[in-house]
Motif scaffolding. Structure first.
Motif, short mmCIF file in Angstrom:
data_model
loop_
_atom_site.label_atom_id
_atom_site.label_comp_id
_atom_site.label_asym_id
_atom_site.label_seq_id
_atom_site.Cartn_x
_atom_site.Cartn_y
_atom_site.Cartn_z
N VAL A 104 0.85 -1.18 0.00
CA VAL A 104 0.00 0.00 0.00
C VAL A 104 0.89 1.24 0.00
CG1 VAL A 104 -1.92 -1.12 1.19
CG2 VAL A 104 -0.14 0.03 2.52
N VAL A 105 0.30 2.37 -0.30
CA VAL A 105 1.08 3.60 -0.35
C VAL A 105 0.86 4.47 0.88
CG1 VAL A 105 1.01 3.57 -2.87
CG2 VAL A 105 -0.67 4.92 -1.61
N GLU A 106 -0.19 4.17 1.65
CA GLU A 106 -0.52 5.02 2.79
C GLU A 106 0.45 4.79 3.94
OE1 GLU A 106 -3.98 4.32 0.26
OE2 GLU A 106 -2.76 2.92 1.44
N GLU A 107 1.02 5.86 4.38
CA GLU A 107 1.98 5.81 5.48
C GLU A 107 1.38 5.20 6.73
OE1 GLU A 107 3.84 9.58 5.99
OE2 GLU A 107 4.41 9.18 8.07
N LYS A 108 0.13 5.52 7.00
CA LYS A 108 -0.51 5.08 8.24
C LYS A 108 -0.75 3.58 8.27
CE LYS A 108 -5.18 5.99 6.51
NZ LYS A 108 -6.44 6.76 6.72
N SER A 109 -0.62 2.93 7.14
CA SER A 109 -0.86 1.48 7.07
C SER A 109 0.37 0.66 7.44
CB SER A 109 -1.32 1.09 5.67
OG SER A 109 -2.58 1.68 5.37
N TYR A 110 1.48 1.32 7.68
CA TYR A 110 2.72 0.62 8.02
C TYR A 110 2.90 0.60 9.54
CZ TYR A 110 3.88 0.39 3.13
OH TYR A 110 3.85 0.10 1.79
N ASN A 111 3.29 -0.55 10.04
CA ASN A 111 3.37 -0.77 11.48
C ASN A 111 4.76 -0.54 12.06
OD1 ASN A 111 1.50 -3.16 10.14
ND2 ASN A 111 0.52 -2.10 11.85
N TYR A 112 5.78 -0.77 11.24
CA TYR A 112 7.15 -0.68 11.73
C TYR A 112 7.96 0.25 10.82
CZ TYR A 112 5.64 -4.91 14.12
OH TYR A 112 4.94 -5.81 14.88
N TRP A 113 8.84 1.02 11.46
CA TRP A 113 9.64 1.99 10.72
C TRP A 113 11.11 1.91 11.12
CZ3 TRP A 113 7.72 5.30 6.98
CH2 TRP A 113 6.33 5.31 6.84
N GLY A 114 11.97 2.10 10.13
CA GLY A 114 13.38 2.23 10.41
C GLY A 114 13.72 3.65 10.79
N GLN A 115 14.97 3.88 11.13
CA GLN A 115 15.38 5.18 11.64
C GLN A 115 15.70 6.19 10.54
OE1 GLN A 115 17.39 2.86 10.94
NE2 GLN A 115 19.26 3.80 10.21
N GLY A 116 15.81 5.75 9.31
CA GLY A 116 16.09 6.65 8.21
C GLY A 116 17.56 6.72 7.87
N THR A 117 17.84 6.97 6.61
CA THR A 117 19.20 7.16 6.14
C THR A 117 19.22 8.37 5.21
OG1 THR A 117 21.10 6.05 5.07
CG2 THR A 117 18.92 5.54 4.18
N GLN A 118 20.20 9.23 5.41
CA GLN A 118 20.26 10.49 4.67
C GLN A 118 20.82 10.28 3.27
OE1 GLN A 118 19.42 13.85 5.68
NE2 GLN A 118 19.76 14.20 3.49
#
Length: 123
Positions: A104-118
């Motif tokens: 899916v494309v909706e952000e709110k549908s994702y349960n787990y997130w990584g910390q991000g990479t620049q």
């Protein structure tokens, strides 16, 4: 589930980077996954998503033809190959996983997130 994004860096316009998102804690083989990005002063936006098997993918218009999402379930890892990078691709890139197999494309549908990479693309 813990997600660790890596592979970001500084690259010149026209260059390439390959981001990785390694999952730990449990297997994500049944989870759809995705990449999002957030530029300074902007809201986080969808980049690309992949189904649990890797058989289905979907990307934002700006990513089509330049970015390729893939995954290796044996390694519990997702990738984002980014080619022909532009200065406007500069952002923090986040990986995410959802506890369902459909992408899916909706952000709110994702349960787990990584910390991000620049990712920084210089002109």
């Amino acid at each position: 589930v813990q997600l660790q994004a890596s592979g970001g860096g500084l690259v010149q316009a026209g260059g390439s980077l390959k981001l990785s998102c390694a999952a730990s804690g449990r297997t994500v083989i049944n989870y759809a996954m995705g990449w999002f990005r957030q530029a300074p002063g902007e809201e986080r936006e969808f980049v690309s998503a992949i189904s649990w098997s890797g058989g289905n993918t979907f990307s934002a218009e700006f990513a089509k033809g330049r970015f390729t999402i893939s995954r290796d379930n044996a390694k519990n890892t997702m990738y984002l190959q980014m080619n022909s990078l532009k200065p406007e691709d500069t952002a923090v890139y986040y990986c995410a996983a959802r506890t369902k197999s459909e992408m899916v494309v909706e952000e709110k549908s994702y349960n787990y997130w990584g910390q991000g990479t620049q990712v920084t693309v210089s002109s």
